[in-house]
Design a protein around this motif. Structure first.
Motif, PDB file in Angstrom:
ATOM      1  N   GLY A 179     -16.340  45.409 -81.316  1.00  0.00           N
ATOM      2  CA  GLY A 179     -16.650  44.441 -82.375  1.00  0.00           C
ATOM      3  C   GLY A 179     -18.309  43.946 -81.859  1.00  0.00           C
ATOM      4  N   ILE A 180     -18.338  43.645 -80.883  1.00  0.00           N
ATOM      5  CA  ILE A 180     -20.225  42.930 -80.427  1.00  0.00           C
ATOM      6  C   ILE A 180     -20.993  44.764 -80.514  1.00  0.00           C
ATOM      7  CG2 ILE A 180     -22.141  42.672 -78.515  1.00  0.00           C
ATOM      8  CD1 ILE A 180     -19.381  40.582 -77.512  1.00  0.00           C
TER       9      ILE A 180
ATOM     10  N   LEU B  73     -28.953  48.973 -78.541  1.00  0.00           N
ATOM     11  CA  LEU B  73     -28.255  48.512 -77.088  1.00  0.00           C
ATOM     12  C   LEU B  73     -26.669  48.177 -77.775  1.00  0.00           C
ATOM     13  CD1 LEU B  73     -31.397  45.650 -76.484  1.00  0.00           C
ATOM     14  CD2 LEU B  73     -30.442  47.510 -75.177  1.00  0.00           C
ATOM     15  N   GLY B  74     -26.514  48.078 -78.750  1.00  0.00           N
ATOM     16  CA  GLY B  74     -24.730  48.139 -79.339  1.00  0.00           C
ATOM     17  C   GLY B  74     -24.346  49.372 -79.137  1.00  0.00           C
TER      18      GLY B  74
ATOM     19  N   THR C 234     -24.021  41.660 -70.951  1.00  0.00           N
ATOM     20  CA  THR C 234     -25.162  41.037 -71.206  1.00  0.00           C
ATOM     21  C   THR C 234     -26.531  40.943 -71.960  1.00  0.00           C
ATOM     22  OG1 THR C 234     -24.318  39.715 -68.769  1.00  0.00           O
ATOM     23  CG2 THR C 234     -26.302  38.611 -69.890  1.00  0.00           C
ATOM     24  N   LEU C 235     -27.006  42.085 -71.484  1.00  0.00           N
ATOM     25  CA  LEU C 235     -28.311  42.357 -72.246  1.00  0.00           C
ATOM     26  C   LEU C 235     -28.034  42.743 -73.229  1.00  0.00           C
ATOM     27  CD1 LEU C 235     -30.910  42.987 -71.609  1.00  0.00           C
ATOM     28  CD2 LEU C 235     -30.339  45.550 -70.585  1.00  0.00           C
ATOM     29  N   ALA C 236     -27.367  43.884 -73.246  1.00  0.00           N
ATOM     30  CA  ALA C 236     -26.906  44.718 -75.421  1.00  0.00           C
ATOM     31  C   ALA C 236     -26.395  42.389 -76.132  1.00  0.00           C
ATOM     32  CB  ALA C 236     -25.965  45.551 -75.711  1.00  0.00           C
TER      33      ALA C 236
ATOM     34  N   GLY D  62     -29.277  48.055 -88.202  1.00  0.00           N
ATOM     35  CA  GLY D  62     -29.644  48.760 -89.204  1.00  0.00           C
ATOM     36  C   GLY D  62     -30.110  49.974 -88.194  1.00  0.00           C
ATOM     37  N   ALA D  63     -28.931  50.359 -87.332  1.00  0.00           N
ATOM     38  CA  ALA D  63     -29.263  51.627 -85.918  1.00  0.00           C
ATOM     39  C   ALA D  63     -28.751  52.539 -87.089  1.00  0.00           C
ATOM     40  CB  ALA D  63     -28.415  51.468 -85.182  1.00  0.00           C
TER      41      ALA D  63
END
Length: 200
Positions: free
Chosen positions: A186-187, A77-78, A118-120, A196-197
């Motif tokens: 950054g997020i 999701l990042g 928001t979801l991520a 760990g993606a």
């Protein structure tokens, strides 16, 4: 909420505040980006609700035993805020000759962009919400959901409040077009690395 234990309401408020404190900064940046654009604030509210409703739906489903989002996918999701941050950085660089355009962006933030961030950003909340919901029963889960949805509006109002304070508004007007991409990138990187993606 007649007959509802006030203790669970307090717990819901505390849990929401602790897990969403970082959203205030992001919301303030989105509201600042939309300053002067018609319906931009409404799009931020809508996007925040869409994104949080998705988090809530996945959390409730997982607490009830269904897996809408495999745990192994959560770190990825990042990619959402990372891509949106790179897009915002590109737009800021492209429009650097037009300070007004660079500050506010064309039309302000879009609802789906706000929802995606928001979801991520709330992906890690799933690890907290799922066990709490699972042990609360249907009644308790309903209370958490209602309190959370009310607090989303409070968070949006607080983000807008911060973005419209003269000192903050001036700073965001001057630096928001740089801060927003940096915060989003950054997020995104933080979510990818902590999860760990890609073997990070």
């Amino acid at each position: 909420m007649t007959g509802v234990n006030p203790g669970i309401v307090g717990q819901a408020v505390g849990l929401f505040a602790i897990t969403n404190v970082d959203d205030l900064v992001i919301l303030a940046l989105f509201f600042a980006q939309g300053a002067g654009h018609r319906n931009a604030a409404l799009r931020v509210f809508l996007g925040q609700y869409l994104g949080f409703a998705a988090i809530l739906a996945v959390s409730v489903a997982a607490a009830l035993g269904a897996t809408l989002l495999p745990e192994s996918l959560i770190p990825y999701l990042g990619l959402l805020p990372l891509v949106l941050g790179l897009k915002a950085a590109w737009e800021a660089w492209r429009d650097h000759g037009d300070p007004e355009e660079a500050r506010t962006g064309p039309g302000g933030p879009k609802a789906l962009e706000v929802a995606a961030v928001t979801l991520a950003n709330g992906g890690d909340n799933l690890g907290v919400y799922v066990p709490v919901f699972a042990t609360s029963g249907l009644g308790g889960m309903s209370v958490y959901a209602v309190v959370f949805l009310v607090l989303v509006a409070v968070w949006c109002l607080a983000g807008r409040f911060f973005a419209t304070r003269p000192l903050v508004a001036k700073a965001l007007s001057r630096w928001g077009h740089i801060l927003l991409p940096l915060v989003l990138i950054g997020i995104g990187l933080l979510i990818l690395i902590e999860g760990g993606a890609f073997g990070l």
